[in-house]
Design an enzyme around this catalytic site. Structure first.
Site, PDB file in Angstrom:
ATOM      1  CG  ASP A   1       2.880   0.423   7.798  1.00 14.98           C
ATOM      2  OD1 ASP A   1       2.503  -0.069   6.732  1.00 14.98           O
ATOM      3  OD2 ASP A   1       2.168   0.462   8.830  1.00 14.98           O
TER       4      ASP A   1
ATOM      5  CG  HIS B   1       0.619   2.721  12.715  1.00 18.25           C
ATOM      6  ND1 HIS B   1      -0.758   2.563  12.761  1.00 18.25           N
ATOM      7  CD2 HIS B   1       1.025   2.020  11.617  1.00 18.25           C
ATOM      8  CE1 HIS B   1      -1.146   1.804  11.750  1.00 18.25           C
ATOM      9  NE2 HIS B   1      -0.083   1.458  11.045  1.00 18.25           N
TER      10      HIS B   1
ATOM     11  CG  ASP C   1       1.729  -3.920   5.536  1.00 20.52           C
ATOM     12  OD1 ASP C   1       2.466  -3.082   6.083  1.00 20.52           O
ATOM     13  OD2 ASP C   1       0.533  -3.700   5.305  1.00 20.52           O
TER      14      ASP C   1
ATOM     15  CG  HIS D   1      -0.406   0.077   2.543  1.00 21.09           C
ATOM     16  ND1 HIS D   1      -0.133   1.270   3.171  1.00 21.09           N
ATOM     17  CD2 HIS D   1      -0.066  -0.895   3.429  1.00 21.09           C
ATOM     18  CE1 HIS D   1       0.341   1.041   4.382  1.00 21.09           C
ATOM     19  NE2 HIS D   1       0.399  -0.266   4.566  1.00 21.09           N
TER      20      HIS D   1
ATOM     21  CD  GLU E   1      -3.023  -1.483   5.418  1.00 16.82           C
ATOM     22  OE1 GLU E   1      -2.959  -2.514   6.098  1.00 16.82           O
ATOM     23  OE2 GLU E   1      -2.620  -0.374   5.841  1.00 16.82           O
ATOM     24  CD  GLU E   2      -1.595   2.387   7.599  1.00 14.86           C
ATOM     25  OE1 GLU E   2      -2.338   1.972   8.531  1.00 14.86           O
ATOM     26  OE2 GLU E   2      -0.405   2.065   7.496  1.00 14.86           O
TER      27      GLU E   2
END
Length: 373
Positions: A190, A339, A245, A76, A222-223
Site C-alpha cells: 500500500d 498497514h 489503492d 501514492h 496520503e498516509e
C-alpha cells in the site's frame, strides 16, 4: 471465480520485479524523494517527460485527443511510520506515529531510521521480556507512546553523533517476498503496488489511438493527511480522476463480515467509502465511471470485485470537490493485513487491474459522457 495461475510472461515478471524494487525503497510521508527518483528514472526510460511540484508529486502526461474527457490516474508513493520525538539518555528512541500505524503489530518489529545525512540505521521496537511479563499484561496491546526503539546506541550523545535527531523518519524495515499461489508479502504494498501498475500501464497507454489526455500522477503524503495530491489535481484540472489503492480482503476469518473480496479473484471497484471515525468524508463514485468500468470488465471477461466499506478513506475523497467537481472513482486490488509490516496481495489481481485500466481508458471515446441528466 478464482483466477488461473498467472503465466509469468515478460510483462508479468516486469510487474513483479517493479513491485519488489519499489517496496524496498523507504519513503515515509513527507520523505518520498527516493521513491520519486526511482519512478522518475523509469518514466525517463520510457521517454515520458515529467514534472515535480513543490510538495513532491510527480506527474507525466501522455497527450491524446484533447476533445475527450481528460483522466488523472494516480497512486501514492508514501508509506506510514514514525518520527523521533525524544532521545533518552540511554540512547533509546521515543516516537510519534505518522499515519494509521496499528499498535498491535508493533512490539518486536524491525525498523530503519534515516539520519540527517541519509544513512539508514536498523533497529527494533522493544517488547517487554516474556519472563518479566505479568499474567494480566499478556493480552494487553501497549500504546505506541509506551514503546521504545532500540538501535543499539549506548547514549543520547552516541545517537546524535550518528546524525539521529528529533524528527528523523522511521519506517518498518523494507521487505518483500514471493509466497505460494502468486502471492507477495511485504512492507508498503500500500501503495507501491499501485505505483507499479501505473508504470507498467504507461507502456500500453502510449499505444492507444485516439485516447484521452492521461495524466499519470505519483502522489505524496496520503498516509499523513490525505491531501498531498490536491495541488497537482488543481493544476491538471482533469475531468476524471481514478485512484489506485488497496481494497480490504475479507477472505480471512477475522474479516468475513467486512465484505466479499478475496485475493486472486480480480481487481476491485469501490461503490462506497466513508471514514466515519471523526472524519465525515468518503466517495460515492460517478455513475458514468461505474458503468464504464463494469461494462469493460464484462466485455473483457475480467472478474470485477465490488467494495463498500466504512473506515476507509483516500485522498480522492478531497479532490472530487475541486474546481467544478471531478468525476471520481476508486479502483484497486485486494490486500490482507493492511498497514502491517507484512501486507499480502496477489500478483494476478494487479495484472488484471492493469488490463481493466487499459480497456477502460481505451473506451473513453466520443460516445462516453459524464452528464448526470
Amino acid at each position: 471465480m478464482k483466477l488461473k495461475k498467472l503465466e509469468m510472461n515478460k510483462q508479468n515478471k516486469n510487474l513483479v520485479n517493479l513491485i519488489k524494487d519499489l517496496c524496498l525503497i523507504p519513503g515515509l510521508s513527507g520523505y518520498e524523494d527516493d521513491v520519486r527518483k526511482f519512478i522518475k528514472k523509469k518514466l525517463n526510460g520510457l521517454g515520458l517527460r515529467n514534472t515535480t511540484d513543490r510538495l513532491g508529486n510527480l506527474c507525466s502526461t501522455i497527450k491524446g485527443n484533447s476533445k475527450l474527457p481528460s483522466v488523472m490516474l494516480f497512486a501514492h508513493m508514501d508509506q506510514l511510520g514514525f518520527v523521533i520525538k525524544k532521545i533518552e539518555d540511554n540512547g533509546l528512541l521515543r516516537v510519534e506515529r505518522l499515519g494509521g500505524v496499528p499498535e498491535k503489530t508493533l512490539p518486536s518489529s524491525s525498523i530503519i531510521v534515516k539520519n540527517i545525512d541519509g544513512k539508514y540505521y536498523e533497529g527494533v521496537i522493544g517488547n517487554k521480556s516474556h519472563h518479566a511479563t505479568l499474567p494480566e499484561e499478556k493480552y494487553v496491546v501497549p500504546k505506541y507512546r509506551e514503546l521504545i526503539i532500540d538501535c543499539g546506541f549506548s547514549s543520547k550523545q552516541e545517537a546524535q553523533r550518528n546524525g539521529i535527531l528529533i524528527g528523523a523518519p522511521i519506517t518498518f524495515k523494507p521487505s518483500i517476498k514471493e509466497m505460494n499461489n502468486n502471492t507477495l508479502a511485504g512492507t508498503s504494498l500500500d501503495d507501491r503496488a499501485g505505483c507499479a501498475v501505473i508504470l507498467e500501464l504507461a507502456k500500453e497507454i502510449k499505444k492507444i489511438k485516439n485516447s484521452p489526455d492521461v495524466h499519470l500522477v505519483f502522489s505524496v503524503q496520503e498516509e499523513f493527511n490525505l491531501r498531498g495530491v490536491i495541488p497537482m489535481a488543481k493544476k491538471l484540472s482533469p475531468d476524471i480522476a481514478i485512484q489506485l489503492d488497496i481494497m480490504l480482503a475479507s477472505d480471512t476469518p477475522e474479516m468475513q463480515q467486512e465484505g466479499d473480496i478475496a485475493l486472486g479473484e480480480g481487481p476491485c471497484m469501490s461503490l462506497y467509502s466513508f471514514h466515519g471515525r471523526g472524519t465525515l468524508n468518503g466517495l460515492i463514485p460517478h455513475p458514468s465511471l461505474v458503468n464504464l468500468i463494469s461494462s469493460v470488465a464484462k466485455k473483457n471477461k475480467i472478474n470485477l470485485q465490488r467494495s463498500a466499506s466504512n473506515g476507509l478513506l483516500t485522498d480522492i475523497s478531497y479532490i472530487q470537490h475541486l474546481n467544478e467537481g471531478m468525476a471520481c472513482i476508486n479502483l484497486g486490488f485486494p490486500i490482507r493485513y493492511s498497514h502491517s509490516p507484512n501486507e499480502v496481495c496477489d500478483i494476478r489481481d494487479l495484472a488484471m487491474l492493469k488490463k481493466l485500466l487499459f480497456f477502460s481508458i481505451k473506451n473513453i471515446n466520443n460516445k462516453f459522457k459524464l452528464l448526470r441528466d
